[in-house]
Design a protein around this motif. Structure first.
Motif, PDB file in Angstrom:
ATOM      1  N   ALA A  86       0.837  -1.207   0.000  1.00 26.97           N
ATOM      2  CA  ALA A  86       0.000   0.000   0.000  1.00 26.97           C
ATOM      3  C   ALA A  86       0.870   1.255   0.000  1.00 26.97           C
ATOM      4  O   ALA A  86       0.558   2.234  -0.686  1.00 26.97           O
ATOM      5  N   ARG A  87       1.961   1.225   0.749  1.00 24.66           N
ATOM      6  CA  ARG A  87       2.895   2.370   0.745  1.00 24.66           C
ATOM      7  C   ARG A  87       3.483   2.576  -0.641  1.00 24.66           C
ATOM      8  O   ARG A  87       3.595   3.711  -1.121  1.00 24.66           O
ATOM      9  N   LEU A  88       3.880   1.490  -1.290  1.00 24.30           N
ATOM     10  CA  LEU A  88       4.443   1.567  -2.639  1.00 24.30           C
ATOM     11  C   LEU A  88       3.444   2.185  -3.612  1.00 24.30           C
ATOM     12  O   LEU A  88       3.789   3.077  -4.402  1.00 24.30           O
ATOM     13  N   LEU A  90       3.449   7.211   6.282  1.00 26.73           N
ATOM     14  CA  LEU A  90       3.307   6.857   7.698  1.00 26.73           C
ATOM     15  C   LEU A  90       1.837   6.736   8.077  1.00 26.73           C
ATOM     16  O   LEU A  90       1.435   5.816   8.793  1.00 26.73           O
ATOM     17  N   ILE A  91       1.018   7.648   7.572  1.00 27.52           N
ATOM     18  CA  ILE A  91      -0.410   7.604   7.876  1.00 27.52           C
ATOM     19  C   ILE A  91      -1.050   6.343   7.317  1.00 27.52           C
ATOM     20  O   ILE A  91      -1.773   5.637   8.021  1.00 27.52           O
ATOM     21  N   VAL A  92      -0.796   6.033   6.039  1.00 27.45           N
ATOM     22  CA  VAL A  92      -1.418   4.828   5.471  1.00 27.45           C
ATOM     23  C   VAL A  92      -0.903   3.581   6.182  1.00 27.45           C
ATOM     24  O   VAL A  92      -1.663   2.638   6.401  1.00 27.45           O
ATOM     25  N   SER A  93       0.352   3.580   6.582  1.00 26.21           N
ATOM     26  CA  SER A  93       0.885   2.435   7.336  1.00 26.21           C
ATOM     27  C   SER A  93       0.116   2.224   8.630  1.00 26.21           C
ATOM     28  O   SER A  93      -0.264   1.099   8.966  1.00 26.21           O
ATOM     29  N   GLU A  94      -0.091   3.296   9.374  1.00 25.29           N
ATOM     30  CA  GLU A  94      -0.791   3.187  10.651  1.00 25.29           C
ATOM     31  C   GLU A  94      -2.251   2.768  10.466  1.00 25.29           C
ATOM     32  O   GLU A  94      -2.735   1.865  11.152  1.00 25.29           O
ATOM     33  N   LEU A  95      -2.942   3.414   9.535  1.00 18.56           N
ATOM     34  CA  LEU A  95      -4.363   3.110   9.353  1.00 18.56           C
ATOM     35  C   LEU A  95      -4.583   1.702   8.823  1.00 18.56           C
ATOM     36  O   LEU A  95      -5.485   0.993   9.285  1.00 18.56           O
ATOM     37  N   LEU A  96      -3.771   1.281   7.866  1.00 17.34           N
ATOM     38  CA  LEU A  96      -3.930  -0.057   7.299  1.00 17.34           C
ATOM     39  C   LEU A  96      -3.499  -1.130   8.304  1.00 17.34           C
ATOM     40  O   LEU A  96      -4.137  -2.176   8.426  1.00 17.34           O
ATOM     41  N   LEU A 104       4.877  -0.975  23.608  1.00 18.07           N
ATOM     42  CA  LEU A 104       5.449  -0.915  22.268  1.00 18.07           C
ATOM     43  C   LEU A 104       4.416  -0.531  21.218  1.00 18.07           C
ATOM     44  O   LEU A 104       4.760  -0.358  20.051  1.00 18.07           O
ATOM     45  N   ASP A 105       3.161  -0.415  21.614  1.00 19.93           N
ATOM     46  CA  ASP A 105       2.112  -0.062  20.658  1.00 19.93           C
ATOM     47  C   ASP A 105       1.199   0.990  21.269  1.00 19.93           C
ATOM     48  O   ASP A 105       1.457   1.492  22.351  1.00 19.93           O
ATOM     49  N   GLY A 106       0.146   1.336  20.538  1.00 25.11           N
ATOM     50  CA  GLY A 106      -0.839   2.266  21.067  1.00 25.11           C
ATOM     51  C   GLY A 106      -0.619   3.712  20.684  1.00 25.11           C
ATOM     52  O   GLY A 106      -1.314   4.594  21.181  1.00 25.11           O
ATOM     53  N   ARG A 107       0.318   3.988  19.777  1.00 27.70           N
ATOM     54  CA  ARG A 107       0.619   5.365  19.408  1.00 27.70           C
ATOM     55  C   ARG A 107       0.180   5.729  17.989  1.00 27.70           C
ATOM     56  O   ARG A 107       0.382   6.842  17.540  1.00 27.70           O
ATOM     57  N   GLY A 108      -0.408   4.778  17.273  1.00 26.83           N
ATOM     58  CA  GLY A 108      -0.730   4.976  15.861  1.00 26.83           C
ATOM     59  C   GLY A 108      -1.625   6.163  15.588  1.00 26.83           C
ATOM     60  O   GLY A 108      -1.329   6.993  14.725  1.00 26.83           O
ATOM     61  N   LEU A 109      -2.738   6.275  16.303  1.00 26.04           N
ATOM     62  CA  LEU A 109      -3.645   7.391  16.053  1.00 26.04           C
ATOM     63  C   LEU A 109      -3.064   8.717  16.531  1.00 26.04           C
ATOM     64  O   LEU A 109      -3.372   9.770  15.962  1.00 26.04           O
ATOM     65  N   LEU A 110      -2.218   8.675  17.537  1.00 26.59           N
ATOM     66  CA  LEU A 110      -1.526   9.900  17.950  1.00 26.59           C
ATOM     67  C   LEU A 110      -0.601  10.380  16.833  1.00 26.59           C
ATOM     68  O   LEU A 110      -0.491  11.579  16.570  1.00 26.59           O
ATOM     69  N   LEU A 111       0.055   9.435  16.171  1.00 24.75           N
ATOM     70  CA  LEU A 111       0.920   9.764  15.041  1.00 24.75           C
ATOM     71  C   LEU A 111       0.094  10.330  13.880  1.00 24.75           C
ATOM     72  O   LEU A 111       0.462  11.345  13.286  1.00 24.75           O
ATOM     73  N   VAL A 112      -1.024   9.689  13.567  1.00 22.39           N
ATOM     74  CA  VAL A 112      -1.900  10.185  12.502  1.00 22.39           C
ATOM     75  C   VAL A 112      -2.348  11.609  12.826  1.00 22.39           C
ATOM     76  O   VAL A 112      -2.317  12.499  11.970  1.00 22.39           O
ATOM     77  N   VAL A 145      -9.213   4.483   4.566  1.00 26.18           N
ATOM     78  CA  VAL A 145      -9.105   3.043   4.777  1.00 26.18           C
ATOM     79  C   VAL A 145     -10.483   2.564   5.217  1.00 26.18           C
ATOM     80  O   VAL A 145     -11.011   3.009   6.233  1.00 26.18           O
ATOM     81  N   HIS A 146     -11.068   1.683   4.406  1.00 28.34           N
ATOM     82  CA  HIS A 146     -12.400   1.143   4.653  1.00 28.34           C
ATOM     83  C   HIS A 146     -12.260  -0.300   5.138  1.00 28.34           C
ATOM     84  O   HIS A 146     -11.468  -1.058   4.580  1.00 28.34           O
ATOM     85  N   ASP A 147     -13.031  -0.670   6.155  1.00 28.56           N
ATOM     86  CA  ASP A 147     -13.068  -2.063   6.574  1.00 28.56           C
ATOM     87  C   ASP A 147     -14.475  -2.422   7.008  1.00 28.56           C
ATOM     88  O   ASP A 147     -15.320  -1.541   7.181  1.00 28.56           O
TER      89      ASP A 147
END
Length: 153
Positions: A28-30, A50-56, A104-112, A86-88
């Motif tokens: 997806a990044r590519l 980075l955003i698509v990585s986190e959301l996907l 080690l996790d839990g920061r994805g939406l903060l990054l977005v 990103v639709h699911d």
């Protein structure tokens, strides 16, 4: 099913379908990098990938979809801007949380939130939800001029 373009992909949008397999995130990044280069929006690349990585990644981990269900990404270009969707098929909405500093996790939406001009969650046609984030060249240029790089630093 990895990265199948739908017939409605156009010069202003790219629509791809993915399984929940982790290798789909790199694909997806590519595809996003290719779209940004073709649209002349490469300056959004660092934040956008980075955003698509986190959301996907979140959709693959937390959406609780069956193997038959897919996750769909949509990259939509408008004048000097990009919208990533990103639709699911899961109705469960993500909740930003303050992670444990040792986690080690839990920061994805903060990054977005830090990288996007705006983001949100919406209903979609059919079951599930759509998580979206928007970026603009103008905002990216302002952040870079302030020395903030790809984030809001």
């Amino acid at each position: 099913m990895y990265g199948n373009r739908r017939p409605d992909s156009t010069e202003h949008s790219v629509v791809l379908r993915w399984s929940s397999h982790p290798r789909c995130v790199a694909l997806a990044r590519l595809e996003l990098r290719k779209a940004l280069a073709g649209w002349g929006l490469s300056e959004l690349e660092d934040s956008a990938v980075l955003i698509v990585s986190e959301l996907l990644s979140n959709a693959g981990l937390h959406a609780k979809v069956t193997p038959e269900q897919i996750i769909e990404t949509r990259y939509l270009r408008s004048s000097g801007a990009l919208r990533i969707e990103v639709h699911d098929g899961s109705p469960d909405r993500p909740q930003p949380r303050m992670p444990d500093p040792a986690a080690l996790d839990g920061r994805g939406l903060l990054l977005v939130d830090a990288l996007a001009d705006e983001w949100g969650v919406a209903d979609r046609a059919g079951p599930g939800k759509m998580i979206w984030a928007s970026l603009s060249v103008r905002s990216a240029a302002e952040r870079n001029a302030q020395g903030g790089g790809p984030g809001r630093g």
